[in-house]
Design an enzyme around this catalytic site. Structure first.
Site, PDB file in Angstrom:
ATOM      1  N   LYS A  77       0.840  -1.196   0.000  1.00 23.41           N
ATOM      2  CA  LYS A  77       0.000   0.000   0.000  1.00 23.41           C
ATOM      3  C   LYS A  77       0.880   1.252   0.000  1.00 23.41           C
ATOM      4  O   LYS A  77       1.543   1.562   0.985  1.00 23.41           O
ATOM      5  CB  LYS A  77      -0.880   0.030   1.255  1.00 23.41           C
ATOM      6  N   GLU A 121       9.853   1.041  10.620  1.00 24.47           N
ATOM      7  CA  GLU A 121      10.939   2.005  10.326  1.00 24.47           C
ATOM      8  C   GLU A 121      10.324   3.382  10.470  1.00 24.47           C
ATOM      9  O   GLU A 121       9.528   3.801   9.637  1.00 24.47           O
ATOM     10  CB  GLU A 121      11.478   1.790   8.910  1.00 24.47           C
ATOM     11  N   CYS A 124      14.211  10.367   6.136  1.00 24.31           N
ATOM     12  CA  CYS A 124      14.254   9.948   7.551  1.00 24.31           C
ATOM     13  C   CYS A 124      15.647  10.087   8.118  1.00 24.31           C
ATOM     14  O   CYS A 124      15.815  10.424   9.291  1.00 24.31           O
ATOM     15  CB  CYS A 124      13.752   8.516   7.679  1.00 24.31           C
ATOM     16  N   GLU A 155      11.128  16.422  14.675  1.00 25.10           N
ATOM     17  CA  GLU A 155      11.631  16.083  13.341  1.00 25.10           C
ATOM     18  C   GLU A 155      10.931  16.992  12.331  1.00 25.10           C
ATOM     19  O   GLU A 155       9.726  16.829  12.102  1.00 25.10           O
ATOM     20  CB  GLU A 155      11.301  14.615  13.021  1.00 25.10           C
TER      21      GLU A 155
HETATM   22  P1  NAD Z   1       2.755   8.559   7.958  1.00 21.82           P
HETATM   23  O1  NAD Z   1       3.052   7.812   9.214  1.00 21.82           O
HETATM   24  O2  NAD Z   1       1.785   9.657   8.000  1.00 21.82           O
HETATM   25  O3  NAD Z   1       2.232   7.569   6.815  1.00 21.82           O
HETATM   26  C1  NAD Z   1       2.961   6.444   6.381  1.00 21.82           C
HETATM   27  C2  NAD Z   1       2.009   5.430   5.775  1.00 21.82           C
HETATM   28  O4  NAD Z   1       1.136   4.932   6.788  1.00 21.82           O
HETATM   29  C3  NAD Z   1       1.110   5.953   4.672  1.00 21.82           C
HETATM   30  O5  NAD Z   1       1.005   4.968   3.672  1.00 21.82           O
HETATM   31  C4  NAD Z   1      -0.226   6.156   5.386  1.00 21.82           C
HETATM   32  O6  NAD Z   1      -1.328   6.065   4.525  1.00 21.82           O
HETATM   33  C5  NAD Z   1      -0.219   5.003   6.365  1.00 21.82           C
HETATM   34  N1  NAD Z   1      -1.037   5.179   7.571  1.00 21.82           N
HETATM   35  C6  NAD Z   1      -1.468   6.324   8.131  1.00 21.82           C
HETATM   36  N2  NAD Z   1      -2.154   6.056   9.274  1.00 21.82           N
HETATM   37  C7  NAD Z   1      -2.136   4.711   9.439  1.00 21.82           C
HETATM   38  C8  NAD Z   1      -2.626   3.818  10.442  1.00 21.82           C
HETATM   39  N3  NAD Z   1      -3.290   4.267  11.518  1.00 21.82           N
HETATM   40  N4  NAD Z   1      -2.399   2.487  10.293  1.00 21.82           N
HETATM   41  C9  NAD Z   1      -1.698   2.018   9.240  1.00 21.82           C
HETATM   42  N5  NAD Z   1      -1.209   2.818   8.258  1.00 21.82           N
HETATM   43  C10 NAD Z   1      -1.416   4.150   8.364  1.00 21.82           C
HETATM   44  O7  NAD Z   1       4.196   9.037   7.453  1.00 21.82           O
HETATM   45  P2  NAD Z   1       4.526   9.991   6.207  1.00 21.82           P
HETATM   46  O8  NAD Z   1       4.148  11.389   6.597  1.00 21.82           O
HETATM   47  O9  NAD Z   1       3.976   9.392   4.969  1.00 21.82           O
HETATM   48  O10 NAD Z   1       6.127   9.856   6.142  1.00 21.82           O
HETATM   49  C11 NAD Z   1       6.999  10.639   6.862  1.00 21.82           C
HETATM   50  C12 NAD Z   1       7.557   9.921   8.074  1.00 21.82           C
HETATM   51  O11 NAD Z   1       8.137   8.671   7.692  1.00 21.82           O
HETATM   52  C13 NAD Z   1       8.678  10.668   8.766  1.00 21.82           C
HETATM   53  O12 NAD Z   1       8.505  10.620  10.173  1.00 21.82           O
HETATM   54  C14 NAD Z   1       9.933   9.906   8.372  1.00 21.82           C
HETATM   55  O13 NAD Z   1      11.021  10.053   9.252  1.00 21.82           O
HETATM   56  C15 NAD Z   1       9.423   8.514   8.298  1.00 21.82           C
HETATM   57  N6  NAD Z   1      10.286   7.685   7.474  1.00 21.82           N
HETATM   58  C16 NAD Z   1      11.045   6.723   8.071  1.00 21.82           C
HETATM   59  C17 NAD Z   1      11.922   5.959   7.319  1.00 21.82           C
HETATM   60  C18 NAD Z   1      12.782   4.894   7.958  1.00 21.82           C
HETATM   61  O14 NAD Z   1      13.328   4.047   7.253  1.00 21.82           O
HETATM   62  N7  NAD Z   1      12.933   4.886   9.260  1.00 21.82           N
HETATM   63  C19 NAD Z   1      12.009   6.167   5.944  1.00 21.82           C
HETATM   64  C20 NAD Z   1      11.228   7.167   5.362  1.00 21.82           C
HETATM   65  C21 NAD Z   1      10.360   7.913   6.137  1.00 21.82           C
END
Ligand code: NAD
Length: 474
Positions: A173, A246, A280, A377
């Site tokens: 997804k 992650e 990230c 962040e």
């Molecule tokens: P987000 O947590 O808002 O969304 C990530 C994904 O989760 C999306 O596909 C979203 O639709 C889905 N989602 C949202 N609510 C959910 C729920 N309750 N249950 C299951 N899925 C749900 O994150 P974002 O804004 O898309 O991405 C940015 C964040 O991701 C930053 O904090 C960044 O640091 C982190 N990130 C981490 C890594 C890593 O490898 N550690 C890599 C890239 C980004």
């Protein structure tokens, strides 16, 4: 058949193209125009996809690993064969410069090709005249992969490659902000994998929670923010799903006084600002020894002034827009907070007028440690530069965070750099380099930056369960 990368965005369920009664609106962040209306999956479509993944699991898990590896390697070739269309689409939906989008497609192909060479280890504990005791690794089952919007394809592939090589089926997804490139990847993969081995579904805010609570998904591999990760963990508890999380980071870099500032400035700058800092593992807190602080700050200002911000499709663009309005508004809030609290700006801080979520490189001069820009962040191009005079103090300040994803140390004497690195609380610590990522090198988040590992053999094993075989040779 040639793929049209500008239209006909469909989900892939059971090897077939699937539309949905509802649609999402995908906005190009550089123009704010709607560029596509892909499917918004219904609950019933999710159930169909999960059932398809379950059916496919029996055959795929029994397929010899060499054959699974070959199929994953074929996906790598298919990505490269379609790199022009995929990278243009990625730029239009995500915002990053076209050269960076191409680099993302190439990195994704490289990850697939390299994971296709990794085998599952078998550990022999005893092989004597009377007994054989071995531990092998069996796939978990149906995996749900949930991906964010900053590196939509690469972070999806970080799940596709290990999940499929180790014999699981994957229901992928993408983020509701950036589903298009992933949907096209699903379309490309239809001819290369048995039906149901890789299903790709797009949807709005309800779809992720449905997946993490779904009774017939065995594992969730999630990349995203820490607050969402907590919610995933909570709903995954219902059927004790396996989890890889992650999550967010607030990575510190420590710059020692004996570095060659002129030589390092560019590397450090892009370590913080690549992908408009929507990364990230970006440097998000830059601790610089007072002996070199002013020189590094001046070098950063000079590099930052020369950065060309613009539409990723335009020639010469070095940084694209922020990917979506929600994130842009969040960054505006952080900027306002710094202004209200009287922080000094070395560069940036004023947002351009007009269309697009453009946010200029912004440098804040030594704000207090308890300010929001240091504690949170940002996930965007606002960087606090922080001064230190004592190494112990720099280490303590770097470790004073709920996050523990990555960190870096920059020192003329790399042995001293290594000694400092060992004191930092982070899953990956680089010395005199940054973002040296590889399919063969594990990446783990400490503290609230995650749970489990991606990449390398450690990452592959996350998609398996150990099975002990204990035989008495009678
Ligand atoms: P987000 O947590 O808002 O969304 C990530 C994904 O989760 C999306 O596909 C979203 O639709 C889905 N989602 C949202 N609510 C959910 C729920 N309750 N249950 C299951 N899925 C749900 O994150 P974002 O804004 O898309 O991405 C940015 C964040 O991701 C930053 O904090 C960044 O640091 C982190 N990130 C981490 C890594 C890593 O490898 N550690 C890599 C890239 C980004």
């Amino acid at each position: 058949m040639a793929v049209d990368f500008t239209a006909n965005f469909t989900m892939t369920i059971d090897g077939r193209a699937v539309e949905s009664p509802a649609t999402l609106q995908i906005v190009n962040p550089a123009t704010e125009e709607v560029i596509a209306t892909p499917p918004d999956a219904t609950r019933e479509q999710l159930d169909l996809a999960v059932a398809s993944s379950r059916r496919a699991f029996a055959g795929w898990s029994a397929t010899p690993i060499a054959q699974r590896q070959a199929a994953v390697a074929s996906l790598a070739k298919a990505l490269i064969a379609n790199i022009d269309g995929l990278s243009q689409l990625l730029t239009r939906e995500q915002g990053k410069p076209l050269s960076a989008a191409r680099a993302e497609i190439k990195a994704s192909a490289y990850w697939l090709a390299e994971f296709a060479k990794i085998d599952l280890p078998v550990e022999t504990i005893e092989d004597s005249d009377t007994a054989l005791v071995q531990v092998r690794h069996v796939p978990v089952g149906v995996v749900g992969g949930i991906v964010p919007w900053n590196f939509p394809l690469t972070l999806a592939i970080w799940k596709v490659a290990p999940a499929l090589v180790s014999g699981n089926t994957l229901l992928l997804k993408p983020s509701p902000f950036t589903p298009l490139t992933t949907l096209k990847f699903g379309e490309i993969a239809r001819d290369l994998l048995p039906p149901g081995v890789l299903n790709v579904i797009s949807g709005g805010d309800a779809l992720g929670p449905w997946m993490s609570a779904h009774a017939d998904i065995d594992k969730i591999s999630f990349t995203g923010s820490t607050p969402t990760g907590r919610r995933v963990m909570e709903s995954a508890s219902k059927n004790l799903k396996r989890l890889t999380l992650e999550l967010g980071g607030n990575d510190a870099a420590i710059v020692m006084p004996d570095v060659d500032v002129d030589k390092l400035a560019q590397t450090l700058f892009w370590g913080a600002f690549a992908n408009s800092s929507q990364f990230c593992l970006a440097i998000k807190r830059l601790y610089v020894h007072e002996a070199v602080y002013d020189r590094l700050a001046a070098a950063f200002v000079k590099i930052g002034q020369a950065v060309k911000l613009g539409d990723g499709m335009a020639e010469g663009t070095m940084l694209g827009p922020i990917q979506n309005r929600v994130q842009y508004e969040r960054l505006k809030g952080l900027l306002e907070d710094s202004k209200t609290n009287g922080h000094q700006f070395l560069l940036g801080g004023e947002l351009p007028a007009g269309k697009g979520y453009f946010f200029p490189v912004t440098l804040i001069d030594n704000p207090p440690d308890d300010s929001r820009i240091v504690r949170e962040e940002p996930f965007g191009p606002i960087l606090p530069m922080l001064k230190f005079s004592n190494t112990d103090d720099a280490v303590a300040r770097a470790n004073d965070s709920e996050f523990g994803l990555g960190a870096s140390v920059w020192a003329g004497d790399y042995q001293q750099g290594l000694a400092i690195a060992k004191r930092l609380q982070a899953g990956t610590v680089w010395v005199n380099q940054i973002h040296a990522l590889s399919p063969h090198v594990p990446l783990a988040g400490h503290k609230q930056s995650g749970l489990g590992v991606e990449n390398g053999v450690h990452g592959l094993l996350e998609y398996t369960m150990p099975q002990t075989l204990s035989v008495k040779k009678i």
